[in-house]
Design a protein around this motif. Structure first.
Motif, PDB file in Angstrom:
ATOM      1  N   ARG A 237       0.863  -1.292   0.060  1.00  0.00           N
ATOM      2  CA  ARG A 237       0.081   0.143  -0.045  1.00  0.00           C
ATOM      3  C   ARG A 237       0.916   1.275  -0.082  1.00  0.00           C
ATOM      4  NH1 ARG A 237      -3.813  -3.067   3.242  1.00  0.00           N
ATOM      5  NH2 ARG A 237      -2.634  -2.536   5.059  1.00  0.00           N
ATOM      6  N   PHE A 238       1.760   1.137   0.642  1.00  0.00           N
ATOM      7  CA  PHE A 238       3.010   2.281   0.620  1.00  0.00           C
ATOM      8  C   PHE A 238       3.469   2.639  -0.534  1.00  0.00           C
ATOM      9  CE2 PHE A 238       6.910   4.544   1.372  1.00  0.00           C
ATOM     10  CZ  PHE A 238       6.510   5.661   2.402  1.00  0.00           C
ATOM     11  N   VAL A 239       3.930   1.587  -1.163  1.00  0.00           N
ATOM     12  CA  VAL A 239       4.533   1.764  -2.581  1.00  0.00           C
ATOM     13  C   VAL A 239       3.877   2.365  -3.381  1.00  0.00           C
ATOM     14  CG1 VAL A 239       5.580   0.654  -4.442  1.00  0.00           C
ATOM     15  CG2 VAL A 239       6.177  -0.029  -2.105  1.00  0.00           C
ATOM     16  N   GLN A 240       2.423   1.971  -3.597  1.00  0.00           N
ATOM     17  CA  GLN A 240       1.441   2.220  -4.367  1.00  0.00           C
ATOM     18  C   GLN A 240       1.070   3.757  -3.937  1.00  0.00           C
ATOM     19  OE1 GLN A 240      -1.441  -0.865  -3.789  1.00  0.00           O
ATOM     20  NE2 GLN A 240      -0.791  -2.102  -5.431  1.00  0.00           N
ATOM     21  N   ALA A 241       0.937   4.142  -2.862  1.00  0.00           N
ATOM     22  CA  ALA A 241       0.463   5.509  -2.646  1.00  0.00           C
ATOM     23  C   ALA A 241       1.453   6.437  -2.879  1.00  0.00           C
ATOM     24  CB  ALA A 241       0.047   5.615  -1.117  1.00  0.00           C
ATOM     25  N   HIS A 242       2.760   6.179  -2.714  1.00  0.00           N
ATOM     26  CA  HIS A 242       3.754   7.044  -3.006  1.00  0.00           C
ATOM     27  C   HIS A 242       4.611   6.919  -4.242  1.00  0.00           C
ATOM     28  CE1 HIS A 242       3.236   7.132   1.395  1.00  0.00           C
ATOM     29  NE2 HIS A 242       3.848   8.388   1.358  1.00  0.00           N
ATOM     30  N   LYS A 243       3.880   6.002  -5.189  1.00  0.00           N
ATOM     31  CA  LYS A 243       4.601   5.621  -6.636  1.00  0.00           C
ATOM     32  C   LYS A 243       6.294   5.291  -6.376  1.00  0.00           C
ATOM     33  CE  LYS A 243       1.011   8.261  -8.760  1.00  0.00           C
ATOM     34  NZ  LYS A 243       0.111   8.349  -7.760  1.00  0.00           N
ATOM     35  N   ALA A 244       6.509   4.874  -5.578  1.00  0.00           N
ATOM     36  CA  ALA A 244       7.870   4.317  -5.296  1.00  0.00           C
ATOM     37  C   ALA A 244       8.331   3.602  -6.791  1.00  0.00           C
ATOM     38  CB  ALA A 244       8.184   3.827  -4.100  1.00  0.00           C
ATOM     39  N   PRO A 245       9.504   3.780  -7.089  1.00  0.00           N
ATOM     40  CA  PRO A 245       9.826   3.055  -8.528  1.00  0.00           C
ATOM     41  C   PRO A 245      10.760   1.860  -7.854  1.00  0.00           C
ATOM     42  CG  PRO A 245      11.130   5.226  -8.319  1.00  0.00           C
ATOM     43  CD  PRO A 245      10.139   5.007  -7.150  1.00  0.00           C
ATOM     44  N   ALA A 246      11.111   1.843  -6.814  1.00  0.00           N
ATOM     45  CA  ALA A 246      11.985   0.640  -6.303  1.00  0.00           C
ATOM     46  C   ALA A 246      11.687   0.582  -4.858  1.00  0.00           C
ATOM     47  CB  ALA A 246      13.552   1.004  -6.477  1.00  0.00           C
ATOM     48  N   VAL A 247      12.128  -0.697  -4.484  1.00  0.00           N
ATOM     49  CA  VAL A 247      12.026  -1.148  -3.124  1.00  0.00           C
ATOM     50  C   VAL A 247      13.588  -1.688  -2.613  1.00  0.00           C
ATOM     51  CG1 VAL A 247       9.754  -1.479  -2.777  1.00  0.00           C
ATOM     52  CG2 VAL A 247      10.938  -3.379  -3.478  1.00  0.00           C
ATOM     53  N   PHE A 248      13.764  -1.953  -1.463  1.00  0.00           N
ATOM     54  CA  PHE A 248      15.364  -2.226  -1.100  1.00  0.00           C
ATOM     55  C   PHE A 248      15.388  -3.383  -0.089  1.00  0.00           C
ATOM     56  CE2 PHE A 248      15.089   2.148  -2.850  1.00  0.00           C
ATOM     57  CZ  PHE A 248      16.094   2.105  -3.574  1.00  0.00           C
ATOM     58  N   CYS A 249      16.313  -3.932  -0.282  1.00  0.00           N
ATOM     59  CA  CYS A 249      16.653  -5.127   0.948  1.00  0.00           C
ATOM     60  C   CYS A 249      18.088  -4.883   1.318  1.00  0.00           C
ATOM     61  CB  CYS A 249      16.219  -6.388   0.374  1.00  0.00           C
ATOM     62  SG  CYS A 249      15.746  -7.353   1.792  1.00  0.00           S
ATOM     63  N   GLU A 250      18.352  -5.395   2.635  1.00  0.00           N
ATOM     64  CA  GLU A 250      19.927  -5.279   3.200  1.00  0.00           C
ATOM     65  C   GLU A 250      20.624  -6.804   2.889  1.00  0.00           C
ATOM     66  OE1 GLU A 250      16.805  -4.671   5.526  1.00  0.00           O
ATOM     67  OE2 GLU A 250      16.745  -3.300   3.986  1.00  0.00           O
ATOM     68  N   SER A 251      21.731  -6.712   3.193  1.00  0.00           N
ATOM     69  CA  SER A 251      22.519  -7.775   2.733  1.00  0.00           C
ATOM     70  C   SER A 251      22.458  -8.937   3.853  1.00  0.00           C
ATOM     71  CB  SER A 251      24.025  -7.433   2.804  1.00  0.00           C
ATOM     72  OG  SER A 251      24.575  -6.722   3.973  1.00  0.00           O
ATOM     73  N   THR A 252      22.158  -8.893   5.075  1.00  0.00           N
ATOM     74  CA  THR A 252      21.750  -9.757   6.105  1.00  0.00           C
ATOM     75  C   THR A 252      20.714 -10.360   6.348  1.00  0.00           C
ATOM     76  OG1 THR A 252      21.807  -8.097   7.603  1.00  0.00           O
ATOM     77  CG2 THR A 252      24.001  -8.688   7.312  1.00  0.00           C
ATOM     78  N   VAL A 253      19.700 -10.126   5.262  1.00  0.00           N
ATOM     79  CA  VAL A 253      18.292 -10.695   5.554  1.00  0.00           C
ATOM     80  C   VAL A 253      17.921 -11.337   4.098  1.00  0.00           C
ATOM     81  CG1 VAL A 253      17.755  -8.995   7.318  1.00  0.00           C
ATOM     82  CG2 VAL A 253      17.086  -8.597   4.841  1.00  0.00           C
ATOM     83  N   ASN A 254      16.957 -12.173   4.468  1.00  0.00           N
ATOM     84  CA  ASN A 254      16.188 -12.939   3.193  1.00  0.00           C
ATOM     85  C   ASN A 254      15.323 -12.020   2.370  1.00  0.00           C
ATOM     86  OD1 ASN A 254      14.628 -14.473   1.525  1.00  0.00           O
ATOM     87  ND2 ASN A 254      14.890 -16.145   2.782  1.00  0.00           N
ATOM     88  N   PRO A 255      15.460 -11.581   1.223  1.00  0.00           N
ATOM     89  CA  PRO A 255      14.631 -10.692   0.372  1.00  0.00           C
ATOM     90  C   PRO A 255      13.331 -11.191  -0.012  1.00  0.00           C
ATOM     91  CG  PRO A 255      16.238 -11.333  -1.181  1.00  0.00           C
ATOM     92  CD  PRO A 255      16.664 -12.126   0.165  1.00  0.00           C
ATOM     93  N   SER A 256      13.018 -12.520   0.305  1.00  0.00           N
ATOM     94  CA  SER A 256      11.872 -13.270  -0.174  1.00  0.00           C
ATOM     95  C   SER A 256      10.607 -12.355   0.012  1.00  0.00           C
ATOM     96  CB  SER A 256      11.395 -14.649   0.263  1.00  0.00           C
ATOM     97  OG  SER A 256      11.462 -14.665   1.420  1.00  0.00           O
ATOM     98  N   ALA A 257      10.299 -11.966   1.116  1.00  0.00           N
ATOM     99  CA  ALA A 257       9.239 -10.868   1.562  1.00  0.00           C
ATOM    100  C   ALA A 257       9.026  -9.660   0.346  1.00  0.00           C
ATOM    101  CB  ALA A 257       9.026 -10.845   2.864  1.00  0.00           C
ATOM    102  N   MET A 258      10.266  -8.964   0.399  1.00  0.00           N
ATOM    103  CA  MET A 258      10.454  -7.718  -0.380  1.00  0.00           C
ATOM    104  C   MET A 258      10.247  -8.028  -2.146  1.00  0.00           C
ATOM    105  SD  MET A 258      10.080  -4.612  -0.114  1.00  0.00           S
ATOM    106  CE  MET A 258      11.150  -4.025   1.597  1.00  0.00           C
ATOM    107  N   GLU A 259      10.699  -9.346  -2.348  1.00  0.00           N
ATOM    108  CA  GLU A 259      10.372  -9.938  -3.722  1.00  0.00           C
ATOM    109  C   GLU A 259       8.842  -9.758  -4.163  1.00  0.00           C
ATOM    110  OE1 GLU A 259      12.273 -13.600  -3.572  1.00  0.00           O
ATOM    111  OE2 GLU A 259      14.298 -12.594  -4.193  1.00  0.00           O
ATOM    112  N   GLN A 260       8.033 -10.476  -2.816  1.00  0.00           N
ATOM    113  CA  GLN A 260       6.374 -10.272  -3.251  1.00  0.00           C
ATOM    114  C   GLN A 260       5.964  -8.701  -3.594  1.00  0.00           C
ATOM    115  OE1 GLN A 260       4.481 -13.119  -0.370  1.00  0.00           O
ATOM    116  NE2 GLN A 260       6.494 -13.568   0.182  1.00  0.00           N
ATOM    117  N   VAL A 261       6.482  -7.867  -2.614  1.00  0.00           N
ATOM    118  CA  VAL A 261       6.279  -6.570  -2.691  1.00  0.00           C
ATOM    119  C   VAL A 261       6.440  -5.801  -4.196  1.00  0.00           C
ATOM    120  CG1 VAL A 261       6.489  -4.087  -1.869  1.00  0.00           C
ATOM    121  CG2 VAL A 261       6.544  -6.086  -0.339  1.00  0.00           C
ATOM    122  N   ALA A 262       7.692  -6.169  -4.473  1.00  0.00           N
ATOM    123  CA  ALA A 262       8.095  -5.810  -5.812  1.00  0.00           C
ATOM    124  C   ALA A 262       7.264  -6.367  -6.922  1.00  0.00           C
ATOM    125  CB  ALA A 262       9.548  -6.222  -6.150  1.00  0.00           C
ATOM    126  N   ALA A 263       6.957  -7.644  -6.687  1.00  0.00           N
ATOM    127  CA  ALA A 263       6.022  -8.356  -7.699  1.00  0.00           C
ATOM    128  C   ALA A 263       4.467  -7.794  -7.865  1.00  0.00           C
ATOM    129  CB  ALA A 263       5.946  -9.963  -7.469  1.00  0.00           C
TER     130      ALA A 263
END
Length: 305
Positions: A237-263
């Protein structure tokens, strides 16, 4: 951590101390074959780099957690505690970052200094940690200057003979942080760029405050329950509301949840950002200053129009 684990550690430490006394005889201190400089331990690699830079070769610096480690829920090993017996000083972040550290430091009779002491904290705004201070203050070029001052004071008390060198190195470090702050301000001046940073962990509150960016994240602090359906929906919802062109993840965590946000949003997933750990010497962020500069560049590229 199980109580019997700590009991075993206490026994191990006692046996280690007896063994050391037997080996060294009546003389105290480290054997002649070892490095004679004071040994400074830090809780993670970013603090180790700070201490090493400010120490200028006068002290030996080692990090308890290694490159790539997840520092929030780290569990000290028996060898960590045994090695800590040899330290002259331990430097930790504080602000609730190292949840394991209070028990750890109580097990070793070594002085320690909290490097975030004096930083004005940014409070966490959501989740189980709401109202508690965000611990990632070293990500701010402004707040990091407090870390530098505290490191200079701690090393000067440990090794007064080299206090002038520590002060000089600290001033040079703060000039570099001023330069990084200037780079940060210049990086986000483009009025056409998006101004919303969405990350896996809420580790960028200090950096976004300095840069004038809005912030959202999946979870406030790395934990065992990362990327719940509710967290993912909120991020979408935040990405859609703010029209964010990209989302980010850190080196020490699993990015699978953020991959769902991106998709779900069509945003690009940009990674890795670095926060809790440096890279190896031949990697992209071998120092604290490199880490902040790397993240600034990656975020700027991701949010560019």
């Amino acid at each position: 951590m199980p109580k019997n684990w700590w009991a075993a550690i206490a026994l191990l430490l006692a046996l280690g101390a007896l063994s050391a006394c037997a080996a060294q005889g009546p003389a105290s201190g480290r054997p002649d074959s070892e490095d004679p400089r004071p040994l400074v331990l830090t809780t993670f690699t970013v603090l180790a780099d700070m201490a090493r830079t400010i120490g200028g070769g006068h002290v030996r610096v080692e990090s308890i957690t290694k490159i790539g480690a997840e520092i929030h829920g780290y569990e000290p090993t028996p060898s960590d505690l045994v090695n800590a017996q040899e330290a002259d000083l331990i430097l930790d972040n504080g602000l609730g970052l190292e949840r394991w550290f209070e028990r750890f430091v109580a097990s070793v009779p070594v002085p320690h200094v909290v490097l975030s002491e004096g930083v004005e904290p940014v409070d966490i705004r959501s989740g189980d940690y709401e109202g508690k201070p965000n611990p990632h203050a070293w990500m701010s070029p402004l707040a990091a200057k407090t870390y530098v001052d505290n490191t200079v004071k701690a090393l000067s008390r440990l090794d007064p003979a080299h206090a002038a060198d520590f002060r000089t190195n600290g001033e040079l470090y703060k000039r570099e942080l001023d330069a990084v702050m200037k780079e940060l301000k210049e990086a986000f001046r483009d009025p056409g760029a998006a101004r919303a940073l969405v990350t896996c962990e809420g580790a960028f509150s200090y950096l976004t405050r300095d840069a004038g960016l809005q912030e959202a994240f999946l979870w406030p602090v790395n934990s065992d329950a990362e990327g719940t359906p509710h967290q993912i929906k909120d991020a979408i919802r935040f990405v859609q509301a703010h029209k964010a062109p990209a989302v980010f993840c850190e080196s020490t965590v699993n990015p699978s949840a953020m991959e769902q946000v991106a998709a779900a949003t069509g945003a690009r997933l940009v990674m890795p950002l670095y926060v809790d750990s440096l890279s190896a010497a031949d990697g992209p962020v071998p120092t604290h200053l490199d880490l902040i500069r790397h993240d600034i560049r990656l975020i700027k590229e991701g949010l560019a129009p």
